[in-house]
Motif scaffolding. Structure first.
Motif, PDB file in Angstrom:
ATOM      1  N   GLY A   1     -22.985 -57.179  39.312  1.00  0.00           N
ATOM      2  CA  GLY A   1     -22.958 -57.147  40.697  1.00  0.00           C
ATOM      3  C   GLY A   1     -24.313 -57.429  41.339  1.00  0.00           C
ATOM      4  O   GLY A   1     -24.293 -58.403  42.194  1.00  0.00           O
ATOM      5  N   ASP A   2     -25.275 -56.562  41.341  1.00  0.00           N
ATOM      6  CA  ASP A   2     -26.351 -56.911  42.177  1.00  0.00           C
ATOM      7  C   ASP A   2     -27.614 -56.376  41.487  1.00  0.00           C
ATOM      8  O   ASP A   2     -28.576 -55.754  42.101  1.00  0.00           O
ATOM      9  CB  ASP A   2     -26.271 -56.408  43.608  1.00  0.00           C
ATOM     10  CG  ASP A   2     -26.226 -55.074  43.682  1.00  0.00           C
ATOM     11  OD1 ASP A   2     -25.783 -54.283  42.466  1.00  0.00           O
ATOM     12  OD2 ASP A   2     -26.297 -54.249  44.690  1.00  0.00           O
ATOM     13  N   LEU A   3     -27.839 -57.015  40.260  1.00  0.00           N
ATOM     14  CA  LEU A   3     -29.115 -56.582  39.543  1.00  0.00           C
ATOM     15  C   LEU A   3     -30.500 -57.392  39.949  1.00  0.00           C
ATOM     16  O   LEU A   3     -31.420 -56.874  39.980  1.00  0.00           O
ATOM     17  CB  LEU A   3     -28.994 -56.753  38.016  1.00  0.00           C
ATOM     18  CG  LEU A   3     -27.841 -56.046  37.352  1.00  0.00           C
ATOM     19  CD1 LEU A   3     -27.700 -56.315  35.838  1.00  0.00           C
ATOM     20  CD2 LEU A   3     -28.232 -54.483  37.509  1.00  0.00           C
ATOM     21  N   GLY A   4     -29.860 -58.519  40.682  1.00  0.00           N
ATOM     22  CA  GLY A   4     -31.203 -59.287  41.075  1.00  0.00           C
ATOM     23  C   GLY A   4     -31.744 -59.912  40.032  1.00  0.00           C
ATOM     24  O   GLY A   4     -31.340 -59.823  38.678  1.00  0.00           O
ATOM     25  N   TYR A   5     -33.007 -60.759  40.303  1.00  0.00           N
ATOM     26  CA  TYR A   5     -33.724 -61.238  39.322  1.00  0.00           C
ATOM     27  C   TYR A   5     -34.105 -60.655  38.239  1.00  0.00           C
ATOM     28  O   TYR A   5     -34.164 -60.929  37.167  1.00  0.00           O
ATOM     29  CB  TYR A   5     -34.713 -62.385  39.988  1.00  0.00           C
ATOM     30  CG  TYR A   5     -34.242 -63.310  40.968  1.00  0.00           C
ATOM     31  CD1 TYR A   5     -33.529 -64.428  40.632  1.00  0.00           C
ATOM     32  CD2 TYR A   5     -34.432 -63.189  42.389  1.00  0.00           C
ATOM     33  CE1 TYR A   5     -32.927 -65.378  41.464  1.00  0.00           C
ATOM     34  CE2 TYR A   5     -33.822 -64.313  43.220  1.00  0.00           C
ATOM     35  CZ  TYR A   5     -33.152 -65.122  42.851  1.00  0.00           C
ATOM     36  OH  TYR A   5     -32.624 -66.077  43.790  1.00  0.00           O
ATOM     37  N   ILE A   6     -34.956 -59.473  38.404  1.00  0.00           N
ATOM     38  CA  ILE A   6     -35.503 -58.822  37.817  1.00  0.00           C
ATOM     39  C   ILE A   6     -34.632 -57.910  36.787  1.00  0.00           C
ATOM     40  O   ILE A   6     -34.665 -57.896  35.508  1.00  0.00           O
ATOM     41  CB  ILE A   6     -36.417 -57.780  38.544  1.00  0.00           C
ATOM     42  CG1 ILE A   6     -37.567 -58.241  39.422  1.00  0.00           C
ATOM     43  CG2 ILE A   6     -37.022 -56.498  37.678  1.00  0.00           C
ATOM     44  CD1 ILE A   6     -38.312 -57.406  40.104  1.00  0.00           C
ATOM     45  N   GLY A   7     -33.536 -57.335  37.523  1.00  0.00           N
ATOM     46  CA  GLY A   7     -32.348 -56.563  36.782  1.00  0.00           C
ATOM     47  C   GLY A   7     -31.785 -57.532  35.689  1.00  0.00           C
ATOM     48  O   GLY A   7     -31.429 -56.899  34.649  1.00  0.00           O
ATOM     49  N   LYS A   8     -31.326 -58.807  36.132  1.00  0.00           N
ATOM     50  CA  LYS A   8     -30.574 -59.802  35.274  1.00  0.00           C
ATOM     51  C   LYS A   8     -31.515 -60.076  34.008  1.00  0.00           C
ATOM     52  O   LYS A   8     -31.047 -59.844  32.753  1.00  0.00           O
ATOM     53  CB  LYS A   8     -30.458 -61.139  36.075  1.00  0.00           C
ATOM     54  CG  LYS A   8     -29.705 -62.027  35.300  1.00  0.00           C
ATOM     55  CD  LYS A   8     -29.611 -63.382  36.093  1.00  0.00           C
ATOM     56  CE  LYS A   8     -29.008 -64.400  35.193  1.00  0.00           C
ATOM     57  NZ  LYS A   8     -29.043 -65.886  36.122  1.00  0.00           N
TER      58      LYS A   8
END
Lengths: 346, 151, 118
Positions: free
Chosen positions: A242-249
């Protein structure tokens, strides 16, 4: 009598619940992003002609719901249940939308995981024969979330590079019972199975590190889904968080590789809505977040791709950070959650 | 058990940090230095003009403070302050302008909640702690000095 | 030269704030509190007055200068008596606080916040 449960956390849908309608509304900034073309309505002004940002968010959710119902060829009277949630205290946007639509309503809070949560429960209701048509949706608004969880918009604080940008967006789908589905659609998208996530807390306390806080939950849900269903990652054309963003991805990909998944396969089959909604030049630092992020990317972009046959099998995994407005001040770390729904074109 | 949990959390935080881009320490510091310096220099220039016009240094200082506060609040209302602060960071937050901004920013946002419990109360959501901590510590200093003077 | 030292001192104090913001997880309100209270403490130890004498507005405009005024008011009041020691801090900063409150309230009633663009 338990026939539809598999493994520890997953369910299979045997009666082919079908997605018959989709609708979405995106904010001005979201409309200027790479997916701007995909959205049904793009706001010119984030107030949406309303008096407050909360009312604007509520209106966005309502329009997305009505659009989804219209695509399914239904009026609000035809819908049996409406399931939705948002980030505001006491689900303000959703409850106020339900006040206007007069559809029987169940409010859900799963933070940013709400889109998948509502889709999952909608599929369960339809598959179990408890409803014929269910509306499932979620919304978020940058200004309402910002003032509730962070700092006032006009306050002169600098956002660290890891901070994510709450999407101003809403999305909704109609899930219909197999036999009631609109047969005129060329390719139909069915919910096939789902995995209910566990709350995983990796101990991150920084509210500007949402991606890192949620990634372990996403990994947990994905691995359990694959184990419960006996599948490998490449069973799916695409797995999206959903929305991990660049770092979470990046963390997610690294953790999956650590868990023994093929690196190349992760690279080609996995993506994150939080990195798709905005372009890097839009100054959103860590990427997008919020319920509306996965709701709009899913209903605007991914479902469209499925209808066009470009994606045949999709695993949607919205991720949520279950912090409250006061828990960070009490020194609590951020619990993360992720649910998964497997969708396929038949 | 509790300690073990903390250890895992710390290890994960360290792990997550290698994926996190660092802020531009040097660039941010230079910007803060320059903008902060300019604000102080301009206010000194303004103060000197006032004293040259026949005002006492104390009154001129007060006028400078008033001007800085009013300017920062007006810029906040116009929606410009956050844009400047995004560039200058501590350069505009640490001077008295940051304090002025911290009063107006939350108040503006809670307008819909009314002029008393919305604007009136929220003016202090950020500035309140500053006033409470600053004034009470200063009063404590006053009392300590008064006591010290008596003995 | 007066301007040069005001520039450098003000700049250095702001840079300290920037480094605090970038390297720690301190939020802006905490930074504000830390700066004001440290101004109070430094002045209570007679350490801030020399900086003010040296840098003028470079030291009074940043927030430690606000703490300095508070503490200075208290210390001057303490020489006059107990009551003056308590009223001193507010008296010395009344103009600034009064403006910030009144003008801030007015601004808040006139303007509406904007959703960030781009």
């Amino acid at each position: 009598m338990i026939r539809k449960k598999i493994g520890r956390q997953s369910v299979v849908f045997t009666e082919s619940p079908c997605i018959t309608g989709r609708g979405n509304v995106a904010g001005e900034k979201e409309g200027k992003g790479p997916l701007g073309e995909c959205f049904d309505i793009v706001l010119k002004d984030d107030m949406y002609g309303e008096k407050s940002w909360e009312k604007a968010e509520s209106k966005m959710l309502k329009e997305a719901m009505l659009k989804a119902a219209a695509r399914a060829g239904k009026t609000p009277e035809d819908i049996d249940v409406m399931l939705s949630g948002d980030l505001l205290n006491q689900l303000m946007s959703s409850s106020f939308t339900a006040r206007d639509t007069h559809i029987p309503f169940l409010g859900l809070y799963g933070a940013c995981s709400t889109m998948t949560e509502s889709l999952l429960i909608a599929s369960v209701l339809v598959d179990g024969g408890y409803a014929r048509h269910v509306l499932a949706g979620a919304s978020s608004h940058f200004c309402t979330a910002e003032r509730q969880f962070r700092m006032p918009v006009e306050h002169g604080n600098q956002r660290p590079p890891s901070a994510q940008w709450t999407a101003t967006a809403a999305g909704a789908v109609v899930v219909s019972a197999g036999e009631a589905a609109n047969l005129s659609l060329k390719s139909r998208v069915y919910a096939e199975s789902a995995t209910i996530g566990r709350v995983i807390d990796a101990g991150i306390k920084d509210a500007n590190q949402m991606g890192a806080a949620m990634a372990p939950a996403a990994v947990d849900t994905l691995l359990n889904h694959l184990e419960d269903t006996g599948r490998s990652l490449d069973y799916y054309d695409m797995v999206v968080t959903g929305d991990l963003g660049y770092i979470g991805k990046d963390i997610m990909m690294d953790l999956l590789a650590d868990a023994g998944l093929n690196k190349k396969m992760i690279f080609t089959h996995y993506d994150d809505c939080g990195t798709m909604l905005f372009s890097k030049s839009q100054d959103v630092h860590g990427g997008a977040s919020g319920c509306g992020c996965s709701a709009a990317v899913f209903t605007g972009h991914l479902l469209k791709q499925m209808e066009q046959g470009k994606i045949k099998k999709l695993l949607l995994m919205s991720t949520g950070a279950l912090l409250s407005t006061i828990s960070p001040f009490q020194g609590e770390s951020i619990p993360g959650i992720a649910h998964a729904v497997s969708l396929e074109v038949r | 058990m509790e300690g073990e949990k903390k250890e895992i959390a710390k290890a994960y935080e360290k792990y997550a940090r290698q994926f996190t881009p660092k802020p531009d320490y040097l660039g941010n510091s230079i910007k803060a230095f320059l903008v902060g310096g300019v604000i102080c220099t301009v206010s000194l220039w303004f103060q000197n003009r006032l004293t040259a016009g026949g005002m006492t240094e104390k009154d001129a200082g007060i006028f400078v403070t008033i001007a800085l506060v009013a300017a920062a609040q007006l810029l906040t209302g116009l929606g410009v302050f956050d844009v400047i602060a995004k560039f200058a960071g501590a350069g505009v937050i640490v001077p008295i302008t940051g304090f002025a901004n911290s009063m107006v920013a939350p108040a503006l946002e809670y307008k819909k909640e009314g002029p008393v419990l919305g604007v009136g109360a929220k003016m202090f959501s950020v500035a309140g702690p500053v006033l409470v901590c600053g004034i009470s510590s200063a009063v404590a200093v006053g009392i300590i000095y008064w006591l010290a003077g008596r003995f | 030269m007066e301007y040069f030292w005001a520039f450098v001192t003000g700049g250095v104090i702001c840079t300290i704030g920037q480094i605090l913001m970038d390297t720690t997880k301190l939020t802006a309100p905490r930074i504000l509190v830390i700066f004001v209270v440290s101004g109070v403490i430094l002045q209570a130890l007679h350490l801030y007055q020399p900086i003010v004498d040296f840098a003028g507005n470079g030291a009074t405009v940043p927030l430690p200068g606000f703490g300095y005024s508070l503490a200075k008011g208290a210390m001057e009041g303490a020489e006059k008596g107990f009551l003056a020691a308590i009223t001193g801090p507010l008296k010395s900063t009344a103009a600034g606080i009064g403006t910030a409150l009144t003008f801030g309230y007015l601004i808040s009633l006139i303007f509406t916040p904007k959703s960030p663009k781009r």
